[in-house]
Design an enzyme around this catalytic site. Structure first.
Site, mmCIF file in Angstrom:
data_model
loop_
_atom_site.group_PDB
_atom_site.id
_atom_site.type_symbol
_atom_site.label_atom_id
_atom_site.label_comp_id
_atom_site.label_asym_id
_atom_site.label_seq_id
_atom_site.Cartn_x
_atom_site.Cartn_y
_atom_site.Cartn_z
ATOM 1 C CG HIS A 1 -1.901 -1.054 1.316
ATOM 2 N ND1 HIS A 1 -3.192 -0.876 0.877
ATOM 3 C CD2 HIS A 1 -1.824 -2.328 1.770
ATOM 4 C CE1 HIS A 1 -3.881 -1.992 1.068
ATOM 5 N NE2 HIS A 1 -3.071 -2.894 1.606
ATOM 6 N N GLY B 1 -9.303 -1.527 2.744
ATOM 7 C CA GLY B 1 -9.881 -0.620 3.731
ATOM 8 C C GLY B 1 -10.241 -1.368 4.997
ATOM 9 C CG ASP C 1 -11.487 3.162 1.728
ATOM 10 O OD1 ASP C 1 -12.487 2.970 2.458
ATOM 11 O OD2 ASP C 1 -10.355 3.396 2.173
ATOM 12 C CD GLU D 1 -7.335 -6.805 6.022
ATOM 13 O OE1 GLU D 1 -6.371 -6.221 6.545
ATOM 14 O OE2 GLU D 1 -8.179 -6.222 5.319
ATOM 15 C CE LYS E 1 -5.939 8.539 -0.018
ATOM 16 N NZ LYS E 1 -5.161 7.656 -0.909
ATOM 17 C CB THR F 1 -7.682 4.560 -2.174
ATOM 18 O OG1 THR F 1 -7.614 3.275 -1.565
ATOM 19 C CG2 THR F 1 -9.138 4.924 -2.432
#
Length: 357
Positions: A43, A224, A194, A254, A128, A126
């Protein structure tokens, strides 16, 4: 060093087994540094240098945007729970919302990975928006590209998406003639959706990825906070991407969420990330579908998803770690020419690494 050091290896099929003392060589840091690495779960915001975060936060503190003393300890803390990591990500989003900063951190992150002998990097981020400064999803990604062009220490090569109908050559994006540059790193971008986004916003990201599939964007990621959002919200956008041939990777397992895990596996993405909370039946389903797993060793341990490296999915000898790293080449989202080059890199490194004590 990256703030969260999201190192990953790839695992396909197989079971778990105990690691004997003679197999503990994979924690030999000198050997790990010498190993060519295929990084498939990085990331952008999770790899920013602590020093950079502190500098940017202090600057915003001086401008009155935030109170530096309130965030300093959050940045400096090394071991974070998963919930604490997402609090840090929220802070990073505040700190990194202008074009110049996005370009800077991209440059630094790529140089840091190259210094650790990563030869292929799929960097996910991501896109934005920030209306106050005119940032759109498209201009955000262009700021990332600008950061790639600014890298000084290594040649940066972009590859088109593997699903591109007409194969196109990989392209060096920075000045490869600079004497300071040593080596080469292939960098491909994954645009992330996200889990806080709406279906419409997710679809906008898919359309941007499709538009840039010949410019270094090779696929999509869903990521996310895993306790936020609903899988069904993103399914239309991900289905659209699949219909257009874009490879997809999903953060999956996760946290415990049997319904979502089952739905994600049934979607059969090209890869999934983490897979820390899969039960036996879910592992059987994953292996029957032959879905590769991006196993994020450092991240999973630091966020307490796994108690230690020894308690992770498997134990590996150096020879097995080498073959696992090489095997990841089969599952990258770049074109076949890149895979051939990377296999040559591993062929060249094999003898020296496997005989090193």
């Amino acid at each position: 060093m990256p703030a969260l050091n999201m190192c990953s290896v790839l695992f396909v099929g197989g079971g778990q087994r105990e690691m004997g003392e003679e197999e503990s060589g994979f924690v030999d840091m000198e050997w790990c540094l010498a190993l060519p690495k295929i990084e498939l779960h990085a990331h952008l915001n999770g790899s920013v240098r602590d020093a950079t975060l502190l500098e940017l936060a202090k600057d915003l503190g001086n401008k009155g945007v935030l109170v530096f003393s309130d965030v300093e300890h959050v940045i400096k803390k090394s071991d974070r729970s998963l919930a604490e990591c997402f609090k840090l990500f929220d802070l990073i989003h505040i700190i990194t919302t202008d074009h110049a900063t996005v370009s800077r951190i991209t440059k630094e992150v790529v140089e840091d990975f190259a210094a650790e002998n990563v030869v292929y990097l799929e960097l996910r981020t991501t896109p934005k928006t920030n209306e106050t400064i005119g940032m759109t999803k498209s201009s955000y990604v262009e700021a990332v590209m600008k950061g790639l062009r600014a890298v000084e220490t290594v040649e940066v090569v972009l590859s088109p998406c593997a699903s591109t109908l007409e194969p196109e050559p990989s392209t060096s994006v920075n000045d490869a003639s600079t004497k300071k540059k040593q080596g080469r790193i292939f960098v491909c971008l994954l645009l992330s959706i996200d889990r806080r986004e709406t279906t419409a916003s997710a679809m906008e990201t898919v359309q941007l990825a499709l538009k840039m599939r010949n410019q270094g964007v090779v696929g999509l990621d869903l990521s996310g906070n895993p306790i936020t959002g609903d899988w069904i919200t993103f399914l239309p956008a991900l289905s659209c991407a699949r219909e257009q041939g874009l490879p997809i990777t999903l953060h999956c397992g996760e946290v415990r969420n049997p319904k979502e895990i089952k739905a994600m596996l049934e979607f059969c993405p090209e890869r999934i990330g983490h897979a820390c909370c899969l039960e036996d039946e879910e592992w059987k389903m994953l292996k029957s579908l032959n879905i590769p797993v991006e196993i994020c060793l450092t991240s999973n341990v630091r966020t307490n998803s796994i108690s230690s490296l020894h308690d992770h999915h498997f134990g590996l000898s150096k020879a097995q770690m080498f073959e696992l790293s090489r095997g990841a080449i089969r599952h990258i989202f770049a074109q076949d020419g890149v895979k051939a080059f990377l296999n040559e890199v591993f062929d060249s490194a094999q003898t020296g690494l496997l005989w090193r004590k």
